[in-house]
Write an enzyme that holds these catalytic residues in place. Structure first.
Site, PDB file in Angstrom:
ATOM      1  N   SER A 137      33.089  44.364  43.281  1.00 53.89           N
ATOM      2  CA  SER A 137      33.248  43.031  42.694  1.00 53.89           C
ATOM      3  C   SER A 137      31.732  42.618  42.476  1.00 53.89           C
ATOM      4  O   SER A 137      30.940  42.411  43.366  1.00 53.89           O
ATOM      5  CB  SER A 137      33.820  42.012  43.847  1.00 53.89           C
ATOM      6  OG  SER A 137      34.077  40.864  43.290  1.00 53.89           O
ATOM      7  N   GLY A 138      31.683  42.394  41.293  1.00 50.71           N
ATOM      8  CA  GLY A 138      30.277  41.860  40.785  1.00 50.71           C
ATOM      9  C   GLY A 138      29.360  42.936  40.061  1.00 50.71           C
ATOM     10  O   GLY A 138      28.245  42.776  39.821  1.00 50.71           O
ATOM     11  N   GLY A 165      37.462  45.018  42.211  1.00 52.01           N
ATOM     12  CA  GLY A 165      36.659  45.814  42.986  1.00 52.01           C
ATOM     13  C   GLY A 165      36.873  45.786  44.330  1.00 52.01           C
ATOM     14  O   GLY A 165      37.488  44.833  44.884  1.00 52.01           O
ATOM     15  N   SER A 205      34.809  36.791  38.646  1.00 52.33           N
ATOM     16  CA  SER A 205      35.723  37.732  39.301  1.00 52.33           C
ATOM     17  C   SER A 205      37.341  37.880  39.053  1.00 52.33           C
ATOM     18  O   SER A 205      37.558  36.930  39.052  1.00 52.33           O
ATOM     19  CB  SER A 205      35.387  37.429  40.866  1.00 52.33           C
ATOM     20  OG  SER A 205      36.204  38.555  41.813  1.00 52.33           O
ATOM     21  N   SER A 206      37.376  38.958  38.698  1.00 53.12           N
ATOM     22  CA  SER A 206      38.769  39.156  38.230  1.00 53.12           C
ATOM     23  C   SER A 206      39.664  39.236  39.609  1.00 53.12           C
ATOM     24  O   SER A 206      39.557  39.693  40.408  1.00 53.12           O
ATOM     25  CB  SER A 206      39.054  40.746  37.722  1.00 53.12           C
ATOM     26  OG  SER A 206      38.257  40.489  36.302  1.00 53.12           O
ATOM     27  N   GLU A 225      36.428  44.866  48.106  1.00 54.52           N
ATOM     28  CA  GLU A 225      36.123  43.604  48.655  1.00 54.52           C
ATOM     29  C   GLU A 225      35.863  43.706  50.073  1.00 54.52           C
ATOM     30  O   GLU A 225      36.828  44.247  50.641  1.00 54.52           O
ATOM     31  CB  GLU A 225      37.042  42.377  48.151  1.00 54.52           C
ATOM     32  CG  GLU A 225      37.056  42.063  46.667  1.00 54.52           C
ATOM     33  CD  GLU A 225      37.896  41.001  46.382  1.00 54.52           C
ATOM     34  OE1 GLU A 225      37.660  40.270  45.098  1.00 54.52           O
ATOM     35  OE2 GLU A 225      38.528  40.507  47.102  1.00 54.52           O
ATOM     36  N   THR A 267      34.249  43.949  34.394  1.00 48.40           N
ATOM     37  CA  THR A 267      35.087  43.026  33.115  1.00 48.40           C
ATOM     38  C   THR A 267      34.192  43.262  31.846  1.00 48.40           C
ATOM     39  O   THR A 267      34.580  43.233  30.835  1.00 48.40           O
ATOM     40  CB  THR A 267      35.162  41.512  33.657  1.00 48.40           C
ATOM     41  OG1 THR A 267      36.168  41.580  34.886  1.00 48.40           O
ATOM     42  CG2 THR A 267      35.610  40.743  32.595  1.00 48.40           C
ATOM     43  N   ASN A 285      30.761  37.087  43.066  1.00 47.60           N
ATOM     44  CA  ASN A 285      30.949  37.200  41.652  1.00 47.60           C
ATOM     45  C   ASN A 285      31.349  35.894  40.925  1.00 47.60           C
ATOM     46  O   ASN A 285      32.119  35.185  41.514  1.00 47.60           O
ATOM     47  CB  ASN A 285      31.986  38.192  41.170  1.00 47.60           C
ATOM     48  CG  ASN A 285      31.824  38.336  39.560  1.00 47.60           C
ATOM     49  OD1 ASN A 285      30.968  38.258  39.084  1.00 47.60           O
ATOM     50  ND2 ASN A 285      32.642  39.487  39.485  1.00 47.60           N
TER      51      ASN A 285
END
Length: 1059
Positions: free
Chosen positions: A102-103, A378, A152-153, A380, A107, A149
């Site tokens: 994540s980050g 991602g 973050s999605s 986590e 995206t 993030n």
């Protein structure tokens, strides 16, 4: 001078962690964030803007890999060319897998891939821009700020782009596991979904009153926090982008209003508080009574019904309705459950609507190719990891298995089948972890479903069950704690999960009374959302809502658990990806603080290790990243391009071709296709032997035929045939003559044609061709005339009211004139002069612009939702006037040309509307015109020049047949004055409403009056509480002053007291 670092890590002479990290660090410091590992792209998030995305797109189009530096655009080009079959792979579906923490930048990588693919397949269509607008729309509703993030999605998506030949025909979005719990709870340092902040920052004060929105710091679901001024300004711009994206994709205005009203209702719902009465009954607190009324109005339901659904549960047993009252905790859980379900269904409806609007408009039997792009959450590992993190990390385990399967398992298996000497490369196989989750009936998800089926089961029972089943499993660790905790050893490291709330989140049930309440809502969108069914993969499938529920079969046809839906959706996703040719993008996060130009070596090395990139470099260096089939190899190699016609060549050429093929295969590394080549070579030899035998048989037959001819020539010559006699032959008997005539009839000798006859035939042919051409021209003219008639009808019925201003038309509007006529009008005009005309053969407009070298014609399309957009632009407009005003400040792409001066009419007597006049025979050119129609709003007059004003004859052209062009002539003077006054009022109102001159189409929430009253009540309660605080603080201050004065007087008296 900067050191030239290798662009492909597979070319490193020394393969160890130190050298690998040095290369990546060196490239990162030079802003070279992309690096190859064979055909795999490694992307390091720079956390800043780079100018490497503004280069010409043509550079990364059909390019050789080594000719340009590594880039995300190269992956897009390779996938697109492979889908078309241009890379000797044959047309095949492709998928691009983007993975990372994540980050790490997944995206943004997805947006760049979409952008470049749309550029590669760019055609004269608005579909490409609509597809590009999907990402900002889904980001607003599905992304949020986390501690890892800022964008973050909180859901996963798989974008399927559908192509016919080289042009895109449609798209489909598959969404996975939206984190709905974020709506009602966010951890420290995190925020709710972006759309709430965008909406509160971007909506005008008037619209906030319409939707029932107040100060953002009042909402409990936002933790009473909002952003600073610079952040609010950024959110305001983002809200404008989201609204434009919905307009571009095709959302209706009423749908947008209903959606925003539901979001406002979710925020109001969170502010409803409960308290116990003296009789231990539950009621809504007095301070939140207004919030209850506001929520009911925003959801379009009755206040009493909403309160009843929050405070009690109704169940039907043997035909008898039984009500069970909630305690305070159960009422709060019901409130939060409604908020989560409502938001989740709004998000699912957005995805379903996008898929409906972007569906390919082709026949069902047409085969479409596909490129899929996977952008999923991602890996986590937070301080507290819940059910959502468990599902997210399971998805990442599945992707890692897919990567290992393609890069290591399948590749090494193929090497062994080909008989290549190969030393097996070991890698970290995560299949045991997947079995731990997915095995039936003792996998983690199966046990979770089993416990969720028991109403009395608790989260502690679920963890105890896991500890008893998996205490000996290598990837599971038991945690001794009073809190239900357990640990999973993932491929990326250990993660400790807190099982509190696992069972409730996995059930995700909606009480039947709540569902029935919202199905009967007067807000159509909310009714559709709760009447929709849920598929096995968790996808929302809307259907027409029924106002009354005849038989409640919701509990009998109960949907699957969230875990089962997610498991099934992952299986469907993997099936699609295994059927396609994959391309991998591995995103790396350089540091935890999200700072540019900083690279944490330990963090980067950990990501390289658990992603298996060290082993990937080894297999890409020692192996063969390109493994084509023999036919693909033959198409790739120049010597083999004539292979299909080899059997038609002579034997000597065929042998040379075989020798060339052998030399090519010797050069081809380790003869990957050796077995297949030898089999094919043996087949060629067999065919050559058969050809040789066939040639020998043909030669033998030719020799035998030649001998027969020689023998024929050696025979004695026959006597010569006597010449016919000169004298007349004697007549033969009649019977003999008839026999001769019947036996050998003579063919009639044709008479020679005369030149006159040939000329006559040619003239008849020319006349026939002329008549055919004339008939074709007449049909073409009729078809053209029909198109014009249909366009005029469309313009009269749908566009006249949107263009007219107080009975007149803007000066830049020139009716239906031809392209040549438009260019003649602008030929002597200055740069930037423009006009708008009606399309002659289509329902739309054309904007003609006077450029520096020539006139340019921009097509203006009207979308299904009534918005106007210039073809190729990324912004939709509510009216043509709005479009023109916007492009006086923002240039039209790609030349960024500004509209400066409107092209007025030629003169007041002869306007440029001849084409329109032809279809309005009922209008008399000598009809008098009302002088009041000359008046126009100030903004149109600003766009005028002195002599070029809009001619009022356009007003006549759109009257109904038989209508009077001057309707005021039949009114008494008093009524005329009243009509003039009303027209002036309407003209004043139109200055703020470009969309519709009457202002009747402005959509509102269904229960807007109730929302408005509730907002006033909330504000009154807030004002009363503030007044009470001020009164109490005033009393405290006065008492403090009196106490202070008394103390001071005592102190003075003590000082002056004689000793």
């Amino acid at each position: 001078m900067e050191e030239k670092l290798p662009e492909d890590l597979a070319n490193l002479s020394e393969l160890d962690e130190k050298s690998l990290l040095e290369v990546l660090t060196g490239r990162f410091t030079q802003n070279l964030i992309y690096t190859y590992i064979g055909d795999i792209l490694v992307a390091i998030n720079p956390f800043k803007y780079l100018s490497i995305y503004v280069k010409e797109v043509s550079q990364y189009k059909c390019h050789e890999k080594k000719s340009l530096p590594p880039h995300i655009f190269a992956v897009a080009d390779r996938a697109y060319q492979s889908m078309l079959g241009h890379l000797a792979t044959g047309p095949k579906n492709q998928c691009i897998v983007i993975s990372g923490e994540s980050g790490a930048g997944k995206t943004e990588s997805t947006k760049l891939l979409l952008r470049h693919i749309m550029e590669l397949c760019k055609a004269n269509s608005q579909l490409e821009q609509q597809i590009l607008q999907v990402n900002p729309l889904l980001e607003a509703f599905g992304n949020a700020q986390t501690v890892m993030n800022d964008n973050s999605s909180r859901f996963g998506k798989y974008i399927q782009l559908r192509f016919q030949n080289s042009s895109v025909k449609g798209a489909k979005i598959n969404e996975y596991l939206l984190e709905k719990s974020r709506v009602v709870h966010q951890d420290e340092g995190e925020q709710n979904f972006h759309i709430f902040y965008f909406m509160l920052a971007g909506i005008s004060t008037e619209d906030k009153e319409i939707y029932g929105l107040l100060d953002p710091t009042r909402y409990r679901y936002l933790n009473g926090r909002f952003g600073k001024e610079d952040m609010v300004q950024a959110w305001r711009l983002k809200y404008a982008e989201v609204c434009n994206a919905m307009d571009m994709v095709g959302f209706e205005e009423q749908e947008k209003v209903d959606m925003m009203t539901i979001l406002a209702g979710i925020l109001s719902l969170g502010n409803i508080a409960f308290e116990m009465t003296d009789s231990d009954a539950l009621k809504v607190s007095e301070a939140s009574r207004g919030w209850l009324k506001a929520t009911a109005g925003q959801f379009g339901v009755q206040e009493e019904d909403l309160l009843k659904s929050l405070t009690c549960t109704t169940s039907v047993t043997r035909g008898e309705a039984i009500q069970r009252l909630h305690n305070q905790q159960q009422a709060e859980d019901a409130r939060d459950s409604i908020a989560k379900v409502a938001y989740g269904r709004v998000f699912g409806w957005i995805v379903s609507k996008v898929n409906e609007l972007l569906a390919p408009k082709v026949d069902c039997d047409v085969e479409l190719n596909e490129i899929g792009i996977l952008d999923i959450f991602g890996f986590e590992n937070f301080a507290v990891n819940r059910f959502e993190q468990l599902c997210i990390n399971l998805a990442n385990e599945q992707l890692q298995y897919f990567f290992n399967h393609h890069i290591f398992l399948m590749e090494q298996k193929e090497y062994k089948e080909e008989g290549i000497t190969w030393e097996t490369i070991t890698y970290k196989d995560n299949k045991p972890i997947l079995d731990l989750f997915l095995t039936k009936p003792i996998g983690i998800l199966s046990l979770l479903d089993e416990q969720s089926a028991f109403p009395q089961a608790t989260d502690r029972d679920f963890v105890d069950k896991l500890n008893s089943k998996f205490k000996t499993a290598p990837n599971f660790e038991v945690v001794r704690n009073h809190t239900p905790l357990f640990t999973i050893v993932h491929y990326a490291g250990k993660v400790q999960y807190n099982a509190s709330g696992f069972l409730e989140k996995n059930r995700d049930t909606i009480p039947a009374n709540i569902r029935e309440l919202f199905i009967n809502s007067v807000t159509p969108l909310l009714s559709v959302l709760f009447a929709a069914t849920i598929s096995r993969t968790g996808t929302l499938m809307p259907r027409k809502a029924k106002l009354q529920v005849a038989d409640d079969n919701f509990n009998s046809t109960r949907k699957q658990s969230v875990g089962a839906q997610f498991k099934h959706s992952l299986a469907v996703l993997m099936e699609k990806m295994f059927a396609a040719s994959p391309h991998f993008v591995r995103c790396i996060k350089p540091n935890r603080s999200k700072q540019p130009d900083q690279l944490d070596s330990k963090l980067v090395m950990d990501q390289l290790r658990y992603n298996g990139l060290m082993e990937t470099i080894r297999i890409r260096r020692d192996g063969f990243s390109w493994r084509p089939k023999f036919r693909e190899f033959a198409e790739r190699v120049t010597y083999m391009l004539v292979f299909n016609s080899v059997m038609s060549l002579s034997c000597g050429i065929r042998v040379c071709l075989i020798l060339d093929c052998v030399s090519c295969c010797v050069d081809y590394r380790a003869r990957i296709c050796r077995r297949r080549y030898l089999a094919l070579l043996a087949e060629i030899r067999r065919q050559r032997q058969a050809q040789r035998e066939r040639e020998e048989r043909e030669e033998e037959e030719e020799r035998r035929r030649r001998l027969e001819l020689e023998q024929e020539n050696r025979r004695p010559a026959s006597p010569p045939v006597p010449l016919p006699r000169k004298k007349k032959p004697e007549p033969r008997p009649r019977s003999v003559l008839s026999t001769i005539l019947k036996a050998a009839p003579l063919a009639p000798v044709p008479r020679p044609r005369s030149k006159l006859f040939e000329v006559l035939i040619l003239l008849l042919l020319l006349v026939y061709l002329f008549m055919m051409l004339q008939a074709t021209d007449e049909e073409r003219m009729k078809e053209k005339q029909l198109k014009k008639t249909n366009t005029i009808r469309w313009f009269k019925e749908m566009q006249v009211r949107k263009l007219t201003r107080d009975g007149g038309f803007p000066s830049w509007f020139h009716g239906m004139i031809t392209r040549r006529r438009a260019e003649d009008l602008l030929i002597d005009k200055p740069l930037g002069c423009f006009l708008v005309r009606v399309g002659q053969s289509r329902e739309g407009f054309t904007l003609t612009y006077r450029g520096a070298d020539r006139c340019r014609h921009y097509m203006v399309e009207m979308q299904s939702n009534g918005k106007y957009v210039i073809l190729g632009e990324d912004r939709a407009h509510s009216s043509l006037t709005d479009l023109v005003q916007y492009h006086t400040q923002v240039g039209i792409k790609p030349f960024m040309e500004l509209l400066t001066l409107p092209c007025g009419q030629m003169c007041d007597q002869e306007p440029d509307y001849e084409e329109l006049k032809a279809f309005t025979s009922s209008s008399s050119p000598s009809s008098p015109l009302s002088a009041s129609a000359v008046e126009r709003p100030a903004e149109d007059q600003d766009m005028d020049t002195g002599s070029h004003k809009v001619h009022l004859e356009m007003q006549r052209l759109f009257l109904l047949p038989g209508g009077n062009s001057n309707p005021e002539s039949h009114k008494p003077p008093v009524l005329k004055r009243i009509s003039d006054r009303r027209r002036r009022v309407e003209a004043t109102q139109m200055e703020h409403k470009d969309d519709d001159p009457t202002g009747e189409s402005r959509p509102f929430p269904r229960l807007y009056p109730s929302i408005r009253l509730a907002m006033r009540e909330i504000q009154q309660i807030q004002q009363q509480s503030q007044d009470q605080i001020q009164v109490s603080s005033g009393k405290a201050l006065s008492s403090w002053k009196r106490t202070g004065e008394l103390s001071i007087s005592r102190l003075i008296s003590f000082i002056h007291k004689p000793t």
